[in-house]
Design an enzyme around this catalytic site. Sequence first.
Site, PDB file in Angstrom:
ATOM      1  N   GLN A 164      -6.082  23.693  47.454  1.00 28.59           N
ATOM      2  CA  GLN A 164      -6.749  23.485  48.742  1.00 28.59           C
ATOM      3  C   GLN A 164      -5.858  22.857  49.812  1.00 28.59           C
ATOM      4  O   GLN A 164      -5.968  23.209  50.987  1.00 28.59           O
ATOM      5  CB  GLN A 164      -7.982  22.605  48.521  1.00 28.59           C
ATOM      6  CG  GLN A 164      -8.891  22.476  49.726  1.00 28.59           C
ATOM      7  CD  GLN A 164     -10.243  21.950  49.321  1.00 28.59           C
ATOM      8  OE1 GLN A 164     -11.117  22.714  48.899  1.00 28.59           O
ATOM      9  NE2 GLN A 164     -10.433  20.648  49.417  1.00 28.59           N
ATOM     10  N   GLU A 207      -8.705  21.658  58.575  1.00 30.74           N
ATOM     11  CA  GLU A 207      -8.176  20.300  58.651  1.00 30.74           C
ATOM     12  C   GLU A 207      -6.870  20.214  59.443  1.00 30.74           C
ATOM     13  O   GLU A 207      -6.161  19.216  59.386  1.00 30.74           O
ATOM     14  CB  GLU A 207      -8.009  19.739  57.238  1.00 30.74           C
ATOM     15  CG  GLU A 207      -9.343  19.664  56.517  1.00 30.74           C
ATOM     16  CD  GLU A 207      -9.253  19.038  55.144  1.00 30.74           C
ATOM     17  OE1 GLU A 207      -8.137  18.798  54.652  1.00 30.74           O
ATOM     18  OE2 GLU A 207     -10.321  18.772  54.554  1.00 30.74           O
ATOM     19  N   GLU A 287      -4.504  15.283  43.571  1.00 30.49           N
ATOM     20  CA  GLU A 287      -5.934  14.991  43.711  1.00 30.49           C
ATOM     21  C   GLU A 287      -6.758  16.091  43.057  1.00 30.49           C
ATOM     22  O   GLU A 287      -6.460  17.276  43.221  1.00 30.49           O
ATOM     23  CB  GLU A 287      -6.276  14.895  45.207  1.00 30.49           C
ATOM     24  CG  GLU A 287      -7.750  14.692  45.521  1.00 30.49           C
ATOM     25  CD  GLU A 287      -8.031  14.773  47.008  1.00 30.49           C
ATOM     26  OE1 GLU A 287      -9.166  15.156  47.375  1.00 30.49           O
ATOM     27  OE2 GLU A 287      -7.135  14.460  47.819  1.00 30.49           O
ATOM     28  N   LYS A 341     -14.792   8.444  50.398  1.00 24.79           N
ATOM     29  CA  LYS A 341     -15.452   9.159  51.489  1.00 24.79           C
ATOM     30  C   LYS A 341     -16.851   8.559  51.667  1.00 24.79           C
ATOM     31  O   LYS A 341     -17.728   8.792  50.836  1.00 24.79           O
ATOM     32  CB  LYS A 341     -15.563  10.652  51.164  1.00 24.79           C
ATOM     33  CG  LYS A 341     -14.238  11.368  51.015  1.00 24.79           C
ATOM     34  CD  LYS A 341     -14.457  12.798  50.545  1.00 24.79           C
ATOM     35  CE  LYS A 341     -13.153  13.582  50.461  1.00 24.79           C
ATOM     36  NZ  LYS A 341     -13.363  14.942  49.902  1.00 24.79           N
ATOM     37  N   ARG A 370     -13.306  14.375  56.141  1.00 22.68           N
ATOM     38  CA  ARG A 370     -13.929  15.572  55.594  1.00 22.68           C
ATOM     39  C   ARG A 370     -13.483  16.773  56.410  1.00 22.68           C
ATOM     40  O   ARG A 370     -12.976  16.649  57.528  1.00 22.68           O
ATOM     41  CB  ARG A 370     -15.470  15.485  55.632  1.00 22.68           C
ATOM     42  CG  ARG A 370     -16.095  14.339  54.863  1.00 22.68           C
ATOM     43  CD  ARG A 370     -15.633  14.192  53.428  1.00 22.68           C
ATOM     44  NE  ARG A 370     -15.858  15.326  52.561  1.00 22.68           N
ATOM     45  CZ  ARG A 370     -16.813  15.389  51.634  1.00 22.68           C
ATOM     46  NH1 ARG A 370     -17.645  14.363  51.469  1.00 22.68           N
ATOM     47  NH2 ARG A 370     -16.934  16.434  50.846  1.00 22.68           N
TER      48      ARG A 370
END
Length: 423
Positions: A164, A207, A287, A341, A370
């Site tokens: 990602q 992002e 992650e 988060k 996010r």
Amino acid sequence: MDRRIAHVHARQIFDSRGRPTVEVEVSTRGGCHGRASVPSGSSTGKYEACELRDDQDERYSGLGVFNAVRNVTETIAPQIIDLDVFDQRGIDNTLIDLDGTRDKSRLGSNALLGVSLAVSRAACEHSQLPLYKYLGGLNSYSLPTPFINVINGGCHADNSLDFQEFMIVPTTQGTSFHQAIRHSAEVFYTLEKILKRDGLSTNVGDEGGFAPEIKNMEAVFRYLTEAVEKSGYQLGEDFGFALDVAASELFRDGKYHLPGESLVLSPEDMVNYLDQLAEKYPLVSIEDGLAQDDFSGFARLVTMAKKHNHLQIVGDDLIVTDVMRLKKAISQQSVTTVLIKPNQIGTLTETLQCIHQAHRHGLKTMISHRSGETEDPYIADLAVAVRSGQITTGSLSRGERTLKYNQLLRIEEDLSLQGCFGL
């Protein structure tokens, strides 16, 4: 000055993906005011608190948040009017009790978090302190290392990359936040030129990172390496790489499916695959390397990471800012770092409890944005307040991302010689 809450208002606004989200304003009888908006994720863990959407409403393709807004104004507001705005824990406990569910599904975590953060902002205005000092007190002096998302893949981009996020991490010790951002920006600019040179798209994903149709992950690392070196920096000394695998998105039928790499891997093979990447490239962080229920597999990742200098194993979907899941991860030694988060759990108090629990057990924390962000820099102040030492808030493009970095630059200026930087 009267610190009692006098008015609570909520409205529907838009996040960075053009989707509705909740914004809340809280005012006190003494004339102080706080406003906060709630981000939204696209790659979400199944254990996250429930983000309430209208669903059956044809407006906004069912993504509206008018029910959450109504829950703020009709259910929450009457119960917190006249409460002391400085009683953050008491107010947050009231919100939790009003909802009455484990996953915040009755009123919605987006409704609860909007109120919780707005209350803290109103209290901050009463205190006449910057938000980071109000939240963190005398310990608020450490600027976080930024993890800059420069290549998007997975569900954050329309390309064939399986993982990602591919991030660059400034690792030079003894520098400052503004120097770290400067160095990162220079690598980002260079990467853009290299992609254009090779005829690849420099459009950006959710992002802010580039989302080119790169053939495979090996090619990504080649581009990142070239960008770092052509910017005049040394890989492994000035910069490292970080991955957000988002492995839960790849996991089905007991295996990890990586179509971009033409691989289908067992959990053990996935650990070995990540180990090989860490051998080959200067990875400092992985992650969500495995699926969100695999605590024991994450423990194997932690063991693997000990072979590599400065490699941390970060839990996001595994822990979802939830103290109960964090306790399980601690007992099984599943992570070295906890991603934080606030909208995964729903209140500021629960967020701080998770951070403090992690720190008490020797784990690092990384404050995170996010994919659907708002023009609210709250997490920048939070990262400094809790001395997290790490923040991931996207790339060096798109205003909802850069405003967090700009806020950190202001905080560093405010701290002047009192501040420090880094992990």
